[in-house]
Design a protein around this motif. Structure first.
Motif, PDB file in Angstrom:
ATOM      1  N   LEU A  81       0.827  -1.204   0.000  1.00  0.00           N
ATOM      2  CA  LEU A  81       0.000   0.000   0.000  1.00  0.00           C
ATOM      3  C   LEU A  81       0.863   1.258   0.000  1.00  0.00           C
ATOM      4  O   LEU A  81       0.578   2.221  -0.727  1.00  0.00           O
ATOM      5  CB  LEU A  81      -0.938  -0.005   1.212  1.00  0.00           C
ATOM      6  CG  LEU A  81      -1.998  -1.118   1.227  1.00  0.00           C
ATOM      7  CD1 LEU A  81      -2.800  -1.056   2.528  1.00  0.00           C
ATOM      8  CD2 LEU A  81      -2.920  -1.013   0.035  1.00  0.00           C
ATOM      9  N   THR A  84       2.392   1.779  -3.405  1.00  0.00           N
ATOM     10  CA  THR A  84       1.380   2.269  -4.344  1.00  0.00           C
ATOM     11  C   THR A  84       1.152   3.756  -4.136  1.00  0.00           C
ATOM     12  O   THR A  84       1.108   4.530  -5.106  1.00  0.00           O
ATOM     13  CB  THR A  84       0.069   1.499  -4.161  1.00  0.00           C
ATOM     14  OG1 THR A  84       0.328   0.098  -4.304  1.00  0.00           O
ATOM     15  CG2 THR A  84      -0.952   1.919  -5.201  1.00  0.00           C
ATOM     16  N   MET A  88       1.882   6.914  -6.784  1.00  0.00           N
ATOM     17  CA  MET A  88       0.913   7.961  -7.097  1.00  0.00           C
ATOM     18  C   MET A  88       1.499   9.347  -6.821  1.00  0.00           C
ATOM     19  O   MET A  88       1.389  10.266  -7.630  1.00  0.00           O
ATOM     20  CB  MET A  88      -0.363   7.772  -6.269  1.00  0.00           C
ATOM     21  CG  MET A  88      -1.181   6.559  -6.648  1.00  0.00           C
ATOM     22  SD  MET A  88      -2.598   6.348  -5.548  1.00  0.00           S
ATOM     23  CE  MET A  88      -3.643   7.700  -6.097  1.00  0.00           C
TER      24      MET A  88
ATOM     25  N   PHE B 118      -1.980  -2.121 -13.264  1.00  0.00           N
ATOM     26  CA  PHE B 118      -1.782  -2.281 -11.822  1.00  0.00           C
ATOM     27  C   PHE B 118      -2.793  -1.449 -11.034  1.00  0.00           C
ATOM     28  O   PHE B 118      -3.423  -1.955 -10.095  1.00  0.00           O
ATOM     29  CB  PHE B 118      -0.350  -1.893 -11.434  1.00  0.00           C
ATOM     30  CG  PHE B 118      -0.098  -1.871  -9.952  1.00  0.00           C
ATOM     31  CD1 PHE B 118       0.181  -0.684  -9.292  1.00  0.00           C
ATOM     32  CD2 PHE B 118      -0.155  -3.044  -9.212  1.00  0.00           C
ATOM     33  CE1 PHE B 118       0.401  -0.658  -7.924  1.00  0.00           C
ATOM     34  CE2 PHE B 118       0.059  -3.026  -7.844  1.00  0.00           C
ATOM     35  CZ  PHE B 118       0.339  -1.837  -7.200  1.00  0.00           C
ATOM     36  N   PHE B 119      -3.008  -0.205 -11.430  1.00  0.00           N
ATOM     37  CA  PHE B 119      -3.992   0.647 -10.746  1.00  0.00           C
ATOM     38  C   PHE B 119      -5.406   0.077 -10.910  1.00  0.00           C
ATOM     39  O   PHE B 119      -6.179   0.006  -9.954  1.00  0.00           O
ATOM     40  CB  PHE B 119      -3.933   2.082 -11.283  1.00  0.00           C
ATOM     41  CG  PHE B 119      -2.830   2.926 -10.705  1.00  0.00           C
ATOM     42  CD1 PHE B 119      -2.783   4.304 -10.941  1.00  0.00           C
ATOM     43  CD2 PHE B 119      -1.815   2.375  -9.939  1.00  0.00           C
ATOM     44  CE1 PHE B 119      -1.762   5.097 -10.404  1.00  0.00           C
ATOM     45  CE2 PHE B 119      -0.786   3.158  -9.415  1.00  0.00           C
ATOM     46  CZ  PHE B 119      -0.767   4.518  -9.645  1.00  0.00           C
ATOM     47  N   CYS B 122      -6.201  -2.789  -8.727  1.00  0.00           N
ATOM     48  CA  CYS B 122      -6.664  -2.431  -7.384  1.00  0.00           C
ATOM     49  C   CYS B 122      -8.192  -2.381  -7.350  1.00  0.00           C
ATOM     50  O   CYS B 122      -8.813  -2.793  -6.370  1.00  0.00           O
ATOM     51  CB  CYS B 122      -6.095  -1.075  -6.964  1.00  0.00           C
ATOM     52  SG  CYS B 122      -4.305  -1.040  -6.811  1.00  0.00           S
ATOM     53  N   PRO B 263      -6.372   2.896  -6.915  1.00  0.00           N
ATOM     54  CA  PRO B 263      -5.486   2.525  -5.807  1.00  0.00           C
ATOM     55  C   PRO B 263      -5.801   3.301  -4.529  1.00  0.00           C
ATOM     56  O   PRO B 263      -5.638   2.773  -3.429  1.00  0.00           O
ATOM     57  CB  PRO B 263      -4.092   2.875  -6.327  1.00  0.00           C
ATOM     58  CG  PRO B 263      -4.290   3.805  -7.467  1.00  0.00           C
ATOM     59  CD  PRO B 263      -5.610   3.493  -8.039  1.00  0.00           C
ATOM     60  N   ALA B 264      -6.271   4.553  -4.688  1.00  0.00           N
ATOM     61  CA  ALA B 264      -6.625   5.346  -3.510  1.00  0.00           C
ATOM     62  C   ALA B 264      -7.795   4.704  -2.764  1.00  0.00           C
ATOM     63  O   ALA B 264      -7.818   4.678  -1.529  1.00  0.00           O
ATOM     64  CB  ALA B 264      -6.970   6.772  -3.922  1.00  0.00           C
ATOM     65  N   LEU B 266      -8.471   1.534  -2.696  1.00  0.00           N
ATOM     66  CA  LEU B 266      -7.918   0.362  -2.021  1.00  0.00           C
ATOM     67  C   LEU B 266      -7.178   0.770  -0.743  1.00  0.00           C
ATOM     68  O   LEU B 266      -7.392   0.189   0.323  1.00  0.00           O
ATOM     69  CB  LEU B 266      -6.950  -0.375  -2.962  1.00  0.00           C
ATOM     70  CG  LEU B 266      -6.194  -1.567  -2.367  1.00  0.00           C
ATOM     71  CD1 LEU B 266      -7.151  -2.667  -1.933  1.00  0.00           C
ATOM     72  CD2 LEU B 266      -5.187  -2.133  -3.378  1.00  0.00           C
ATOM     73  N   ILE B 267      -6.334   1.796  -0.851  1.00  0.00           N
ATOM     74  CA  ILE B 267      -5.550   2.244   0.301  1.00  0.00           C
ATOM     75  C   ILE B 267      -6.473   2.708   1.430  1.00  0.00           C
ATOM     76  O   ILE B 267      -6.317   2.315   2.587  1.00  0.00           O
ATOM     77  CB  ILE B 267      -4.587   3.381  -0.107  1.00  0.00           C
ATOM     78  CG1 ILE B 267      -3.474   2.835  -1.006  1.00  0.00           C
ATOM     79  CG2 ILE B 267      -3.978   4.052   1.118  1.00  0.00           C
ATOM     80  CD1 ILE B 267      -2.627   3.887  -1.684  1.00  0.00           C
TER      81      ILE B 267
END
Lengths: 274, 274
Positions: A81, A84, A88, B118-119, B122, B263-264, B266-267
């Motif tokens: 995480l 990632t 970003m 990859f993004f 997520c 990804p945000a 997911l995070i």
């Protein structure tokens, strides 16, 4: 001091240091891998400037350090995480720089993280993972990694030595003008010899198939790693990755084969012992 | 057909298709994500040629497909090893090409894999993972992902609409000359409004803190994703990522915010519910 004398001095201290920390494992091994990775990654980024590419050196190295630390702590989820989020952030902040080769800058930064800390992370992982996987073999991780180091060094020596004596056909002129096919084959034979000895003495419990596979992979991938690194340098128009190791050139020059074989060692190990 | 008519036609079919496959999840959602990822990745590589960068388009897309398939099958170990082998192969075969911008080519290929498949991976992951994590909420994964889509679309609409009406101060002239700070703030307010409604109607069991966090993250990161993509296009000197979606420009243009917010999401989700 002559070049050869410098070369021998560095090896005189460097090789025992590497072997000792590999034997001890744990945070000792982590420390030496981190140093190799950071310096090599810095060198990789530094030579890009010759091509007007300006990678994000400090963030790239920070993400590489994060990756290696995460591997050592086995903190897969958290590290994934954070990496990632880091990627970003890298992309967002690229907009605030004055450089215009955005994709190239970001791309080469990512390449540097994948090529060096990620590949070396495979070595870091396999060092402790093999201890867990082979509890019946004392120092399993050390034995595998030491075998890899010795095989690569013998391969190097055979390729260079026999290459000088019997080398006639160029291997890949465009990439590396001094390497020959004969030298390359000698290197692979050297690798197979080391694995033969490792198997026969029982240092590692390998079948013939596994011993040959490791020998071929270490010998071929190790030399390919050397060629790939030479290709990066030619692309940048430099002869050495840096002058940081007297008599040896740069850290990346010295460890290019080890870096490239590390993921192959992981892949092969997980394939033979899933 | 006018541009607006084309734009509405594409949306008329596209939006229901996207929402239906998101609702169904599973391999339906996988298929639509794979299509978006592949086309967007192809576009990203294609525009690089304007800068004399020649990424490895086919291998890059293949690795992206491998990544997404691995996420869908939850085959983490195998996919990781195959991707690593793929990266090594990419680096080795780069030597055999006639292109000379080696680091840039490889780097941009890697960047394309990280930025898009990859993004989006997520997003693929969070769609099924949230169903597992919230068994007490029917269609939890669909609700979260739908909230993300709607928030981004409302944010877009508010930013554009209010930007036109009250926009006075440029946001970031160099990157995107038409965006204004007023529009940007309106977009974030729109995002917060959507999350407010989602919380109050009980669509998602969020605390006030979580609702505001999601609103801010979707609104800010979504707009940053738009800016980052614009910056890539400016770098390449193109106006649209392609002309593949009539009236909308390219796939990457259309989904740049969704790609960057994935990804945000997911995070944030893993942070609130570890």
């Amino acid at each position: 001091m002559t070049e050869l004398a410098k070369r021998i001095s560095v090896a005189f201290f460097g090789i025992p240091l590497l072997l000792a920390t590999t034997y001890l494992g744990g945070w000792y091994f982590f420390a030496v891998i981190l140093i190799i990775s950071t310096v090599a990654q810095w060198e990789f980024y530094h030579i890009q400037k010759e091509k007007s590419i300006f990678p994000r050196t400090l963030p790239g190295i920070m993400l590489g350090t994060l990756l290696l630390t995460g591997v050592q702590l086995k903190a897969w989820s958290l590290t994934g995480l954070l990496l990632t989020a880091g990627i970003m952030l890298l992309m967002i902040t690229e907009m605030f720089r004055r450089q215009t080769a955005v994709s190239a800058n970001l791309g080469v930064t990512m390449l540097g993280i994948l090529y060096i800390p990620f590949f070396l992370g495979c070595l870091l992982y396999i060092r402790y993972f093999l201890d867990i996987m082979f509890p019946q073999i004392p120092d399993a991780g050390f034995r595998f990694v030491l075998t890899m180091f010795v095989t690569i060094w013998i391969c190097d020596t055979f390729a260079y030595g026999f290459g000088r004596k019997i080398g006639r056909h160029k291997l890949y002129q465009k990439v590396s003008p001094n390497k020959t096919i004969e030298g390359g084959i000698a290197g692979v034979i050297g690798s197979l010899l080391v694995l033969f000895i490792v198997k026969e003495t029982g240092i590692l419990p390998l079948t013939w198939f596994q011993a040959i596979a490791f020998g071929l992979v270490f010998g071929v991938i190790g030399q390919l790693g050397d060629l790939v690194e030479s290709w990066f340098k030619r692309d940048a128009g430099v002869k050495d990755s840096s002058a940081i190791l007297p008599g040896h050139g740069g850290m990346l020059d010295r460890f290019d084969s080890i870096i490239f074989v590390s993921p192959a060692l992981l892949i092969l190990t997980r394939t033979f012992w899933p």
